[in-house]
Write an enzyme that holds these catalytic residues in place. Structure first.
Site, mmCIF file in Angstrom:
data_model
loop_
_atom_site.group_PDB
_atom_site.id
_atom_site.type_symbol
_atom_site.label_atom_id
_atom_site.label_comp_id
_atom_site.label_asym_id
_atom_site.label_seq_id
_atom_site.Cartn_x
_atom_site.Cartn_y
_atom_site.Cartn_z
ATOM 1 N N TYR A 137 -68.500 35.402 31.864
ATOM 2 C CA TYR A 137 -69.327 36.009 30.804
ATOM 3 C C TYR A 137 -70.376 36.810 31.563
ATOM 4 O O TYR A 137 -71.562 36.550 31.453
ATOM 5 C CB TYR A 137 -69.939 34.859 29.996
ATOM 6 C CG TYR A 137 -70.655 35.195 28.712
ATOM 7 C CD1 TYR A 137 -70.037 35.899 27.691
ATOM 8 C CD2 TYR A 137 -71.966 34.752 28.508
ATOM 9 C CE1 TYR A 137 -70.708 36.144 26.500
ATOM 10 C CE2 TYR A 137 -72.639 35.000 27.316
ATOM 11 C CZ TYR A 137 -71.996 35.701 26.314
ATOM 12 O OH TYR A 137 -72.656 35.934 25.126
ATOM 13 N N HIS A 142 -73.271 42.792 27.526
ATOM 14 C CA HIS A 142 -72.488 42.062 26.519
ATOM 15 C C HIS A 142 -73.204 40.774 26.110
ATOM 16 O O HIS A 142 -73.329 40.475 24.917
ATOM 17 C CB HIS A 142 -71.096 41.742 27.064
ATOM 18 C CG HIS A 142 -70.276 40.859 26.172
ATOM 19 N ND1 HIS A 142 -69.780 41.289 24.957
ATOM 20 C CD2 HIS A 142 -69.892 39.563 26.289
ATOM 21 C CE1 HIS A 142 -69.114 40.289 24.381
ATOM 22 N NE2 HIS A 142 -69.168 39.234 25.168
ATOM 23 N N GLU A 210 -61.665 43.418 29.243
ATOM 24 C CA GLU A 210 -61.973 42.697 30.474
ATOM 25 C C GLU A 210 -60.992 43.109 31.568
ATOM 26 O O GLU A 210 -59.956 43.711 31.305
ATOM 27 C CB GLU A 210 -61.828 41.167 30.279
ATOM 28 C CG GLU A 210 -62.708 40.584 29.185
ATOM 29 C CD GLU A 210 -62.829 39.059 29.253
ATOM 30 O OE1 GLU A 210 -62.626 38.477 30.343
ATOM 31 O OE2 GLU A 210 -63.121 38.454 28.202
ATOM 32 N N ASP A 242 -58.909 39.937 26.021
ATOM 33 C CA ASP A 242 -59.156 38.539 25.682
ATOM 34 C C ASP A 242 -59.432 38.458 24.172
ATOM 35 O O ASP A 242 -60.568 38.412 23.728
ATOM 36 C CB ASP A 242 -60.353 38.035 26.501
ATOM 37 C CG ASP A 242 -60.527 36.535 26.391
ATOM 38 O OD1 ASP A 242 -59.507 35.845 26.266
ATOM 39 O OD2 ASP A 242 -61.675 36.062 26.436
ATOM 40 N N GLN A 249 -65.219 31.762 16.052
ATOM 41 C CA GLN A 249 -66.125 31.567 17.190
ATOM 42 C C GLN A 249 -67.524 31.162 16.733
ATOM 43 O O GLN A 249 -68.131 30.229 17.261
ATOM 44 C CB GLN A 249 -66.191 32.871 18.001
ATOM 45 C CG GLN A 249 -67.070 32.809 19.244
ATOM 46 C CD GLN A 249 -67.119 34.159 19.971
ATOM 47 O OE1 GLN A 249 -66.429 35.122 19.602
ATOM 48 N NE2 GLN A 249 -67.932 34.240 21.010
ATOM 49 N N LYS A 262 -60.664 31.695 20.938
ATOM 50 C CA LYS A 262 -60.301 32.475 22.119
ATOM 51 C C LYS A 262 -58.915 32.153 22.655
ATOM 52 O O LYS A 262 -58.356 32.947 23.405
ATOM 53 C CB LYS A 262 -61.314 32.172 23.241
ATOM 54 C CG LYS A 262 -62.737 32.509 22.908
ATOM 55 C CD LYS A 262 -62.979 33.977 23.096
ATOM 56 C CE LYS A 262 -64.448 34.257 22.922
ATOM 57 N NZ LYS A 262 -64.765 35.606 23.362
HETATM 58 CA CA CA Z 1 -63.777 36.718 27.084
#
Ligand code: CA
Length: 427
Positions: A137, A142, A210, A242, A249, A262
């Protein structure tokens, strides 16, 4: 050992279209299925797929110590496990064999027929058996954007973020290569304004732009690898979408982090571009303030200048590019991520995959998810067919591309492209 495969003066006797991601200086590794249903490890130059199993059988790797069936396998794990010296010897040999000046294979029509396929005639597979998948992360932009939307704009970054490459353990069972469609997940959510959760199809399916890196055998259990030594254990990189379900979430992630939002699907590009091929594109990353603890400190350039883009293609319409980002915006480097990952003695094996985390740049057109691009659905994006998107619709294909470019060479990843289907129906 010098990386002669990177020689930018080299040209191949195989045709390479202009602006191809796969000049002879790339030599990525993947696994493909031929029309005869044979699975083999391979590489790619231009639009030609090269069967490394056949090359090995026909003795083109003589002088390089390889097990007899190194490339006649359905994964790259054994090759990756052999380590950096073998990767370099093999890439250098492939570059030499396909060099325009080398007649050895160029002038052997019989062997060429056995070894070389048209990309259109092969089907790309997952390149590695991924044992473990960790997702970081590591984009400050982000993490700040998501923290602002999900929690509190004044405390968007949690206190640990600037000290730890934050990550979590994902699932390897649902990692699929480009081209495999994804089903909209079912799940539990708490509708806005309600106090009781409901179960049904996710309404907020999103992508995450990603990259991921694939490791060789890094350590034995208990051993930590100093940050200055981690790069030799990274084999190469792929593009990673992803997939994420934002409504699931939001409801499930406190206190233990992402789970079913996820792990329903993660899509990767099928060619692993080696760290050796990416060397010319090393660059500096963002300044790290405060200075990380000593076990994460490094000097020199450890980021990479990789241009990234995301497009959405609705069914029966043209694709619209909706984001342009760059890997160099990442706050934490891959070497820091790997050093941190082993700092407690956690074992990392050949074929493990580590996601970067969503790569968002500093400007709104460089954000790496719909969540950020539309700011939680408040600002829909207009596509070229006139329709609008807050998140991803059934029938949409999400296409991610990535490439590096300087005056001498372009090294690219191709793409990871996957279509979102309606929820799975049991027959
Ligand atoms: Ca991710």
């Amino acid at each position: 050992m010098s990386i002669t495969a990177n020689d930018t003066n080299r040209k191949s006797w195989l045709q390479v279209p202009e602006n191809s991601d796969f000049p002879i200086q790339n030599i990525p590794f993947g696994v493909f299925l031929t029309k005869e249903d044979v699975v083999t490890v391979g590489t790619r130059i231009g639009d030609s797929a090269i069967d490394l199993g056949a090359l090995q059988q026909l003795n083109y790797f003589k002088g390089i110590e390889l097990t007899d069936d190194m490339f006649m396998q359905d994964t790259l794990n054994d090759f990756i496990s052999d380590g950096q010296k073998t990767w370099r010897l093999v890439r250098n040999r492939i570059a030499d064999l396909f060099d325009a000046k080398n007649p050895e294979l160029r002038d052997n029509a019989k062997h060429r027929d056995i070894i070389i396929f048209n990309m259109a005639d092969v089907e790309m597979q997952l390149p590695v058996l991924i044992g473990d998948y960790t997702d970081f992360y590591s984009s400050k932009e982000h993490a700040t954007n998501v923290g602002t939307m999900f929690r509190d704009p004044d405390n968007a970054l949690l206190p640990n973020w600037l000290h730890i490459p934050v990550g979590y353990h994902g699932r390897s069972s649902s990692i699929v290569p480009s081209g495999i469609p994804i089903h909209r997940p079912m799940g539990q959510t708490l509708p806005n304004g309600e106090t009781q959760p409901v179960f049904g199809p996710s309404k907020l399916v999103d992508f995450e732009l990603e990259t991921a890196f694939i490791t060789t055998d890094v350590n034995i259990m208990g051993e930590s690898i100093p940050v200055g030594e981690t790069e030799q254990y990274i084999f190469g990189m792929v593009l990673l979408n992803d997939w994420s379900a934002r409504d699931i979430q939001k409801w499930e992630y406190v206190p233990l982090g992402p789970f079913l939002a996820k792990n329903f699907a993660s899509s990767i590009s099928p060619w692993i571009v080696t760290m050796d091929a990416l060397q010319p594109f090393k660059t500096s990353g963002p300044e790290q303030v405060p200075t990380p603890l000593p076990y994460l400190q490094q000097t020199g350039d450890h980021s990479f200048d990789i241009n990234l883009e995301v497009a959405i293609q609705p069914e029966n319409a043209e694709a619209t590019v909706i984001s342009n980002s760059n890997f160099k915006y990442m706050y934490w480097t891959m070497s820091q991520q790997l050093a941190h990952h082993t700092s407690n003695g956690c074992r990392v094996n050949s074929g493990d995959m580590m996601g970067s985390g969503t790569i968002s740049g500093p400007t709104p057109n460089s954000y790496g998810s719909m969540l950020e691009l539309t700011w939680g659905g408040k600002n829909p994006i207009k596509l070229s067919d006139g329709t609008e998107r807050k998140f991803i619709n059934d029938g949409d294909t999400v296409i991610m591309k990535g490439h590096c470019k300087n005056d001498e060479v372009r090294i690219g990843f191709g793409e990871v492209s996957s279509k979102l289907l309606p929820p799975f129906v049991r027959k």
